[in-house]
Design a protein around this motif. Sequence first.
Motif, PDB file in Angstrom:
ATOM      1  N   ALA A  12      -2.754  68.075  56.392  1.00 29.92           N
ATOM      2  CA  ALA A  12      -3.618  66.689  55.869  1.00 29.92           C
ATOM      3  C   ALA A  12      -4.914  66.667  56.752  1.00 29.92           C
ATOM      4  CB  ALA A  12      -2.865  65.213  56.176  1.00 29.92           C
ATOM      5  N   THR A  13      -6.164  66.170  56.291  1.00 29.39           N
ATOM      6  CA  THR A  13      -7.258  66.059  56.811  1.00 29.39           C
ATOM      7  C   THR A  13      -7.166  64.820  57.580  1.00 29.39           C
ATOM      8  OG1 THR A  13      -8.104  67.415  55.387  1.00 29.39           O
ATOM      9  CG2 THR A  13      -9.720  66.342  56.934  1.00 29.39           C
ATOM     10  N   LEU A  14      -6.658  64.638  58.670  1.00 28.91           N
ATOM     11  CA  LEU A  14      -6.725  63.135  59.399  1.00 28.91           C
ATOM     12  C   LEU A  14      -7.931  63.124  60.274  1.00 28.91           C
ATOM     13  CD1 LEU A  14      -2.892  62.862  59.897  1.00 28.91           C
ATOM     14  CD2 LEU A  14      -4.059  62.237  58.135  1.00 28.91           C
ATOM     15  N   LYS A  15      -8.570  61.927  60.444  1.00 26.93           N
ATOM     16  CA  LYS A  15      -9.724  61.681  61.236  1.00 26.93           C
ATOM     17  C   LYS A  15      -8.969  61.218  62.700  1.00 26.93           C
ATOM     18  CE  LYS A  15     -13.778  59.343  61.777  1.00 26.93           C
ATOM     19  NZ  LYS A  15     -14.618  58.190  61.217  1.00 26.93           N
ATOM     20  N   LEU A  16      -8.918  62.075  63.527  1.00 23.28           N
ATOM     21  CA  LEU A  16      -8.382  61.710  64.899  1.00 23.28           C
ATOM     22  C   LEU A  16      -9.700  61.288  65.886  1.00 23.28           C
ATOM     23  CD1 LEU A  16      -5.636  64.330  65.542  1.00 23.28           C
ATOM     24  CD2 LEU A  16      -5.410  61.886  64.442  1.00 23.28           C
ATOM     25  N   SER A  17      -9.426  60.255  66.819  1.00 21.99           N
ATOM     26  CA  SER A  17     -10.458  59.960  67.819  1.00 21.99           C
ATOM     27  C   SER A  17      -9.669  59.775  68.779  1.00 21.99           C
ATOM     28  CB  SER A  17     -11.326  58.935  67.407  1.00 21.99           C
ATOM     29  OG  SER A  17     -10.612  57.741  66.894  1.00 21.99           O
ATOM     30  N   ARG A  18     -10.499  59.890  70.053  1.00 26.45           N
ATOM     31  CA  ARG A  18      -9.995  59.196  71.467  1.00 26.45           C
ATOM     32  C   ARG A  18     -10.405  58.324  71.930  1.00 26.45           C
ATOM     33  NH1 ARG A  18      -6.611  62.067  75.137  1.00 26.45           N
ATOM     34  NH2 ARG A  18      -7.039  63.747  73.821  1.00 26.45           N
ATOM     35  N   ILE A  19      -9.966  56.924  72.245  1.00 30.20           N
ATOM     36  CA  ILE A  19     -10.649  55.797  72.839  1.00 30.20           C
ATOM     37  C   ILE A  19      -9.845  55.586  74.030  1.00 30.20           C
ATOM     38  CG2 ILE A  19     -11.189  53.597  72.481  1.00 30.20           C
ATOM     39  CD1 ILE A  19     -10.932  54.344  69.353  1.00 30.20           C
ATOM     40  N   GLN A  20     -10.500  55.555  75.220  1.00 32.94           N
ATOM     41  CA  GLN A  20     -10.003  55.226  76.570  1.00 32.94           C
ATOM     42  C   GLN A  20      -8.760  56.007  76.818  1.00 32.94           C
ATOM     43  OE1 GLN A  20      -9.570  50.993  76.860  1.00 32.94           O
ATOM     44  NE2 GLN A  20     -11.986  50.854  76.647  1.00 32.94           N
ATOM     45  N   GLN A  21      -8.518  57.331  76.749  1.00 32.91           N
ATOM     46  CA  GLN A  21      -7.304  58.222  76.887  1.00 32.91           C
ATOM     47  C   GLN A  21      -6.396  58.048  76.071  1.00 32.91           C
ATOM     48  OE1 GLN A  21      -7.943  60.548  79.265  1.00 32.91           O
ATOM     49  NE2 GLN A  21      -9.820  59.320  79.755  1.00 32.91           N
ATOM     50  N   VAL A  23      -5.240  58.550  71.638  1.00 29.39           N
ATOM     51  CA  VAL A  23      -5.761  59.003  70.575  1.00 29.39           C
ATOM     52  C   VAL A  23      -5.274  57.999  69.138  1.00 29.39           C
ATOM     53  CG1 VAL A  23      -5.306  61.146  69.023  1.00 29.39           C
ATOM     54  CG2 VAL A  23      -5.094  61.438  71.302  1.00 29.39           C
ATOM     55  N   TYR A  24      -6.274  58.153  68.212  1.00 35.55           N
ATOM     56  CA  TYR A  24      -6.028  57.315  67.214  1.00 35.55           C
ATOM     57  C   TYR A  24      -6.296  58.030  65.940  1.00 35.55           C
ATOM     58  CZ  TYR A  24      -6.418  53.298  70.275  1.00 35.55           C
ATOM     59  OH  TYR A  24      -6.145  52.199  71.526  1.00 35.55           O
ATOM     60  N   VAL A  25      -5.523  57.403  64.945  1.00 34.70           N
ATOM     61  CA  VAL A  25      -5.892  58.023  63.755  1.00 34.70           C
ATOM     62  C   VAL A  25      -6.126  57.168  62.802  1.00 34.70           C
ATOM     63  CG1 VAL A  25      -3.295  57.489  62.858  1.00 34.70           C
ATOM     64  CG2 VAL A  25      -4.620  59.483  61.674  1.00 34.70           C
ATOM     65  N   PHE A  26      -7.105  57.493  61.826  1.00 38.29           N
ATOM     66  CA  PHE A  26      -7.960  56.512  60.874  1.00 38.29           C
ATOM     67  C   PHE A  26      -7.035  56.606  59.719  1.00 38.29           C
ATOM     68  CE2 PHE A  26     -10.711  55.495  57.336  1.00 38.29           C
ATOM     69  CZ  PHE A  26     -11.242  54.512  57.989  1.00 38.29           C
ATOM     70  N   ASP A  27      -6.540  55.388  59.182  1.00 42.99           N
ATOM     71  CA  ASP A  27      -5.743  55.054  58.337  1.00 42.99           C
ATOM     72  C   ASP A  27      -6.495  54.703  57.217  1.00 42.99           C
ATOM     73  OD1 ASP A  27      -4.174  53.702  56.274  1.00 42.99           O
ATOM     74  OD2 ASP A  27      -3.137  52.540  57.794  1.00 42.99           O
ATOM     75  N   ILE A  28      -6.512  55.590  56.056  1.00 42.78           N
ATOM     76  CA  ILE A  28      -7.439  55.641  55.054  1.00 42.78           C
ATOM     77  C   ILE A  28      -6.843  54.506  53.822  1.00 42.78           C
ATOM     78  CG2 ILE A  28      -7.990  58.077  54.869  1.00 42.78           C
ATOM     79  CD1 ILE A  28      -5.991  58.202  52.541  1.00 42.78           C
ATOM     80  N   LEU A  29      -5.783  53.664  54.234  1.00 44.59           N
ATOM     81  CA  LEU A  29      -5.516  52.633  53.241  1.00 44.59           C
ATOM     82  C   LEU A  29      -6.075  51.291  54.055  1.00 44.59           C
ATOM     83  CD1 LEU A  29      -1.910  53.647  52.308  1.00 44.59           C
ATOM     84  CD2 LEU A  29      -4.074  53.941  50.949  1.00 44.59           C
ATOM     85  N   ARG A  30      -5.761  51.124  55.203  1.00 39.99           N
ATOM     86  CA  ARG A  30      -6.304  49.986  55.881  1.00 39.99           C
ATOM     87  C   ARG A  30      -7.695  50.113  56.367  1.00 39.99           C
ATOM     88  NH1 ARG A  30      -0.839  48.879  59.609  1.00 39.99           N
ATOM     89  NH2 ARG A  30      -0.804  50.977  59.274  1.00 39.99           N
ATOM     90  N   LEU A  35      -3.166  53.622  66.581  1.00 38.55           N
ATOM     91  CA  LEU A  35      -2.642  54.168  67.570  1.00 38.55           C
ATOM     92  C   LEU A  35      -1.924  55.139  67.272  1.00 38.55           C
ATOM     93  CD1 LEU A  35      -2.572  54.663  70.923  1.00 38.55           C
ATOM     94  CD2 LEU A  35      -0.641  53.089  70.610  1.00 38.55           C
ATOM     95  N   LEU A  36      -1.965  56.768  67.380  1.00 35.91           N
ATOM     96  CA  LEU A  36      -1.325  57.789  67.034  1.00 35.91           C
ATOM     97  C   LEU A  36       0.057  57.676  67.695  1.00 35.91           C
ATOM     98  CD1 LEU A  36      -1.280  60.293  65.065  1.00 35.91           C
ATOM     99  CD2 LEU A  36      -2.186  61.474  66.898  1.00 35.91           C
ATOM    100  N   THR A  37       1.125  57.450  66.847  1.00 35.69           N
ATOM    101  CA  THR A  37       2.438  57.450  67.256  1.00 35.69           C
ATOM    102  C   THR A  37       3.091  58.838  66.524  1.00 35.69           C
ATOM    103  OG1 THR A  37       3.354  56.197  65.802  1.00 35.69           O
ATOM    104  CG2 THR A  37       2.510  55.142  67.902  1.00 35.69           C
TER     105      THR A  37
END
Length: 153
Positions: A12-21, A23-30, A35-37
């Motif tokens: 899946a093409t997931l958009k990940l980003s790092r914010i203050q150490q 990792v987050y994933v962009f939720d296309i629904l919300r 936070l990436l768990t």
Amino acid sequence: MFKPTALNLPPATLKLSRIQQKVYVFDILRKKNLLLTPEEWVRQHWVHFLHQFKKYPKTLMKIEGGLVLNDLQKRSDLLIYNTKGEKILLAEFKAPDVKITSKTFEQISNYNSIHKIPLLLVSNGLEHYFFKVDFVTSTYTFIDELPIYNKET
């Protein structure tokens, strides 16, 4: 910190980003970063799979729908509706390192005792189980794969 692992799903093409150490994933629904768990990794892959390969419209998907079970507030991982507003699919996700056990099936069955949804999905991203519920006979049948979205359903 969770390190993303390969799942038994198409990439899946997931958009990940790092914010203050973290990792987050962009939720296309919300439409926001989460936070990436490990469980979120599985859920986001399933959202993409259901939309891209099974043609379920994003606008009919709801993450963490609330319900009350035995006087306790619970949240289902993913609900999908039809265009009439009826719930048609309930999904329960676990982290890839969490085994799918009878306890997992009991959890989704308990949630479904409230929701009354005919199609259920349980997955940890590596193992996937799909089943149809027959409310007339109070039975369920495992199926090999999820159907493609049908707007007539």
